[in-house]
Design a protein around this motif. Structure first.
Motif, PDB file in Angstrom:
ATOM      1  N   SER A   1       0.823  -1.206   0.000  1.00 33.14           N
ATOM      2  CA  SER A   1       0.000   0.000   0.000  1.00 33.14           C
ATOM      3  C   SER A   1       0.866   1.269   0.000  1.00 33.14           C
ATOM      4  O   SER A   1       0.533   2.241  -0.651  1.00 33.14           O
ATOM      5  CB  SER A   1      -0.960  -0.008   1.182  1.00 33.14           C
ATOM      6  OG  SER A   1      -0.239  -0.214   2.371  1.00 33.14           O
ATOM      7  N   PHE A   2       1.996   1.216   0.684  1.00 32.21           N
ATOM      8  CA  PHE A   2       2.844   2.410   0.721  1.00 32.21           C
ATOM      9  C   PHE A   2       3.432   2.721  -0.659  1.00 32.21           C
ATOM     10  O   PHE A   2       3.402   3.864  -1.117  1.00 32.21           O
ATOM     11  CB  PHE A   2       3.957   2.253   1.761  1.00 32.21           C
ATOM     12  CG  PHE A   2       4.977   3.351   1.687  1.00 32.21           C
ATOM     13  CD1 PHE A   2       4.615   4.666   1.955  1.00 32.21           C
ATOM     14  CD2 PHE A   2       6.290   3.086   1.319  1.00 32.21           C
ATOM     15  CE1 PHE A   2       5.544   5.697   1.862  1.00 32.21           C
ATOM     16  CE2 PHE A   2       7.219   4.106   1.229  1.00 32.21           C
ATOM     17  CZ  PHE A   2       6.846   5.410   1.499  1.00 32.21           C
ATOM     18  N   LEU A   3       3.946   1.698  -1.317  1.00 36.34           N
ATOM     19  CA  LEU A   3       4.557   1.945  -2.632  1.00 36.34           C
ATOM     20  C   LEU A   3       3.529   2.382  -3.668  1.00 36.34           C
ATOM     21  O   LEU A   3       3.802   3.248  -4.492  1.00 36.34           O
ATOM     22  CB  LEU A   3       5.323   0.709  -3.113  1.00 36.34           C
ATOM     23  CG  LEU A   3       6.585   0.372  -2.313  1.00 36.34           C
ATOM     24  CD1 LEU A   3       7.222  -0.909  -2.845  1.00 36.34           C
ATOM     25  CD2 LEU A   3       7.599   1.508  -2.334  1.00 36.34           C
ATOM     26  N   SER A   4       2.336   1.807  -3.620  1.00 34.81           N
ATOM     27  CA  SER A   4       1.360   2.265  -4.615  1.00 34.81           C
ATOM     28  C   SER A   4       0.905   3.683  -4.314  1.00 34.81           C
ATOM     29  O   SER A   4       0.671   4.475  -5.232  1.00 34.81           O
ATOM     30  CB  SER A   4       0.176   1.307  -4.785  1.00 34.81           C
ATOM     31  OG  SER A   4      -0.276   0.891  -3.567  1.00 34.81           O
ATOM     32  N   PHE A   5       0.834   4.011  -3.038  1.00 32.11           N
ATOM     33  CA  PHE A   5       0.524   5.393  -2.651  1.00 32.11           C
ATOM     34  C   PHE A   5       1.591   6.343  -3.225  1.00 32.11           C
ATOM     35  O   PHE A   5       1.272   7.358  -3.855  1.00 32.11           O
ATOM     36  CB  PHE A   5       0.488   5.490  -1.121  1.00 32.11           C
ATOM     37  CG  PHE A   5       0.453   6.894  -0.575  1.00 32.11           C
ATOM     38  CD1 PHE A   5      -0.725   7.626  -0.598  1.00 32.11           C
ATOM     39  CD2 PHE A   5       1.592   7.469  -0.032  1.00 32.11           C
ATOM     40  CE1 PHE A   5      -0.762   8.927  -0.093  1.00 32.11           C
ATOM     41  CE2 PHE A   5       1.556   8.761   0.476  1.00 32.11           C
ATOM     42  CZ  PHE A   5       0.389   9.485   0.443  1.00 32.11           C
ATOM     43  N   MET A   6       2.846   5.976  -3.050  1.00 36.52           N
ATOM     44  CA  MET A   6       3.919   6.842  -3.515  1.00 36.52           C
ATOM     45  C   MET A   6       3.941   6.916  -5.039  1.00 36.52           C
ATOM     46  O   MET A   6       4.106   8.001  -5.614  1.00 36.52           O
ATOM     47  CB  MET A   6       5.266   6.355  -2.988  1.00 36.52           C
ATOM     48  CG  MET A   6       6.349   7.366  -3.232  1.00 36.52           C
ATOM     49  SD  MET A   6       7.815   7.057  -2.277  1.00 36.52           S
ATOM     50  CE  MET A   6       8.286   5.508  -2.962  1.00 36.52           C
ATOM     51  N   GLY A   7       3.765   5.784  -5.691  1.00 34.15           N
ATOM     52  CA  GLY A   7       3.751   5.761  -7.150  1.00 34.15           C
ATOM     53  C   GLY A   7       2.700   6.691  -7.724  1.00 34.15           C
ATOM     54  O   GLY A   7       2.960   7.452  -8.662  1.00 34.15           O
ATOM     55  N   GLN A   8       1.521   6.664  -7.115  1.00 34.59           N
ATOM     56  CA  GLN A   8       0.427   7.522  -7.592  1.00 34.59           C
ATOM     57  C   GLN A   8       0.722   8.991  -7.348  1.00 34.59           C
ATOM     58  O   GLN A   8       0.490   9.841  -8.198  1.00 34.59           O
ATOM     59  CB  GLN A   8      -0.852   7.174  -6.848  1.00 34.59           C
ATOM     60  CG  GLN A   8      -1.768   6.261  -7.627  1.00 34.59           C
ATOM     61  CD  GLN A   8      -2.939   5.848  -6.758  1.00 34.59           C
ATOM     62  OE1 GLN A   8      -3.465   6.659  -5.998  1.00 34.59           O
ATOM     63  NE2 GLN A   8      -3.319   4.598  -6.853  1.00 34.59           N
ATOM     64  N   LEU A   9       1.246   9.236  -6.156  1.00 36.56           N
ATOM     65  CA  LEU A   9       1.567  10.605  -5.768  1.00 36.56           C
ATOM     66  C   LEU A   9       2.520  11.268  -6.764  1.00 36.56           C
ATOM     67  O   LEU A   9       2.335  12.419  -7.154  1.00 36.56           O
ATOM     68  CB  LEU A   9       2.216  10.545  -4.380  1.00 36.56           C
ATOM     69  CG  LEU A   9       2.647  11.847  -3.750  1.00 36.56           C
ATOM     70  CD1 LEU A   9       1.422  12.590  -3.259  1.00 36.56           C
ATOM     71  CD2 LEU A   9       3.609  11.583  -2.606  1.00 36.56           C
ATOM     72  N   LEU A  10       3.541  10.518  -7.186  1.00 39.50           N
ATOM     73  CA  LEU A  10       4.569  11.092  -8.053  1.00 39.50           C
ATOM     74  C   LEU A  10       4.032  11.502  -9.421  1.00 39.50           C
ATOM     75  O   LEU A  10       4.654  12.288 -10.126  1.00 39.50           O
ATOM     76  CB  LEU A  10       5.733  10.116  -8.239  1.00 39.50           C
ATOM     77  CG  LEU A  10       6.516   9.724  -6.993  1.00 39.50           C
ATOM     78  CD1 LEU A  10       7.817   9.038  -7.368  1.00 39.50           C
ATOM     79  CD2 LEU A  10       6.812  10.910  -6.093  1.00 39.50           C
ATOM     80  N   GLU A  11       2.891  10.978  -9.792  1.00 42.73           N
ATOM     81  CA  GLU A  11       2.291  11.350 -11.079  1.00 42.73           C
ATOM     82  C   GLU A  11       1.673  12.747 -11.042  1.00 42.73           C
ATOM     83  O   GLU A  11       1.390  13.331 -12.076  1.00 42.73           O
ATOM     84  CB  GLU A  11       1.213  10.336 -11.479  1.00 42.73           C
ATOM     85  CG  GLU A  11       1.741   8.935 -11.741  1.00 42.73           C
ATOM     86  CD  GLU A  11       2.797   8.889 -12.836  1.00 42.73           C
ATOM     87  OE1 GLU A  11       2.600   9.538 -13.881  1.00 42.73           O
ATOM     88  OE2 GLU A  11       3.824   8.222 -12.630  1.00 42.73           O
ATOM     89  N   SER A  12       1.441  13.276  -9.857  1.00 42.68           N
ATOM     90  CA  SER A  12       0.772  14.568  -9.744  1.00 42.68           C
ATOM     91  C   SER A  12       1.652  15.702 -10.279  1.00 42.68           C
ATOM     92  O   SER A  12       2.880  15.638 -10.228  1.00 42.68           O
ATOM     93  CB  SER A  12       0.442  14.846  -8.277  1.00 42.68           C
ATOM     94  OG  SER A  12       0.059  16.190  -8.127  1.00 42.68           O
TER      95      SER A  12
END
Ligand SMILES: [Fe+2]
Ligand SMILES: [Fe+2]
Length: 299
Positions: free
Chosen positions: A135-146
């Motif tokens: 969950s942490f890595l997918s959270f971070m992955g999504q965040l970086l797209e912003s």
């Protein structure tokens, strides 16, 4: 998956590719990877994870214990690898978002820091680490797209790198392998610089309403991952021991002193947010009890 900044899905080049030799020379390291130990060594002991306080672990067979510890160790190391991998992409993105020549240069240097970290941590793997969508890595992955720069600076540099700094320090001081300890310690100065830059840039930021809302939502989601306690560690225990009943899980979370441990983490996060997160967001998070850990039975 459409996430590209994180680089989580990037393939590796085939062995023997000439690019590898050029990379080795750019990194100033010999071509042959020196294997550190045979088999994947245990870098952190049971005590580091608090496993010694868990009855189910104490009563486990030697084989189960070593499975659990190996998984817990691998989880920690793998997380560092993917965070550094994401760091390279993040810094490269910040190069393109830079608004002054100096800022552009600085983020180029930071991208090189993260690339160095990635290559250094890679040496501690026997095989390329697998990507587990936690969950942490997918959270971070999504965040970086912003493309919301205030959101990126806040979440990545103020919160995650500030947090990473104390995480790496603690990993280094409890690590049983001198080479890994030295490697982690060598990351600290760069990570402190990345964090300080984020704090500095936000000091004079004029936030728009959308950014404030984005930051609040992202912090809330991140804090919740901390509030729920060490889920991944309990999963490691389950992988070693087999099925855990709800009662077992409650006992494990209690014996790991989840509430105390998570409270310490939440306090640290809160203190990071005091520098770099607008006070109105902090008070909103407080109203929503985002800095209070879940009790063991709710984890
Ligand atoms: Fe790094
Ligand atoms: Fe960093």
């Amino acid at each position: 998956m459409t996430q590209s900044i994180s680089g989580f899905m990037l393939p590796s080049i085939s062995s023997g590719d000439r690019l590898q030799r050029i990379l080795n020379s750019a990194l100033n390291r010999p071509g042959e990877k020196e294997s550190v130990d045979h088999g994947q060594p245990l870098y952190w002991p049971a005590e580091y994870f608090g496993l010694n306080q868990v009855t189910l672990f104490q009563q486990a067979s030697a084989e189960e214990k070593s499975t659990i510890l190996a998984i817990a160790n691998q989880d920690l190391l793998t997380e560092i690898y993917w965070v550094e991998q994401a760091g390279v992409g993040y810094m490269a993105k910040m190069v393109l978002l830079a608004e002054s020549k100096e800022e552009r240069i600085l983020y180029s240097l930071f991208a090189a820091d993260e690339a160095q970290h990635l290559c250094q941590i890679e040496q501690f793997f026997q095989q390329k680490p697998e990507f587990n969508q936690d969950s942490f890595l997918s959270f971070m992955g999504q965040l970086l797209e912003s493309n919301d720069k205030a959101l990126l600076l806040t979440m990545v540099q103020v919160v995650l790198e500030g947090w990473g700094l104390s995480h790496y320090r603690s990993l280094a001081s409890h690590c049983q392998n001198d080479r890994l300890t030295a490697t982690l310690q060598s990351f600290l100065a760069a990570e402190a610089r990345h964090h300080a830059t984020g704090v500095h840039q936000l000091q004079t930021w004029s936030y728009d309403q959308l950014s404030l809302e984005n930051i609040y939502q992202a912090l809330r989601e991140f804090l919740q991952m901390v509030q729920v306690g060490p889920q991944r560690l309990v999963k490691a225990i389950e992988q070693g021991k087999g099925y855990l009943s709800p009662g077992d899980r409650r006992q494990i979370f209690t014996q790991l002193q989840t509430e105390v441990q998570s409270q310490n983490k939440l306090n640290l996060l809160r203190s990071l947010m005091v520098h770099g997160v607008p006070p109105e967001i902090l008070s909103r998070l407080e109203e929503q009890q985002c800095f209070i850990p879940y009790p063991a039975e709710l984890c």
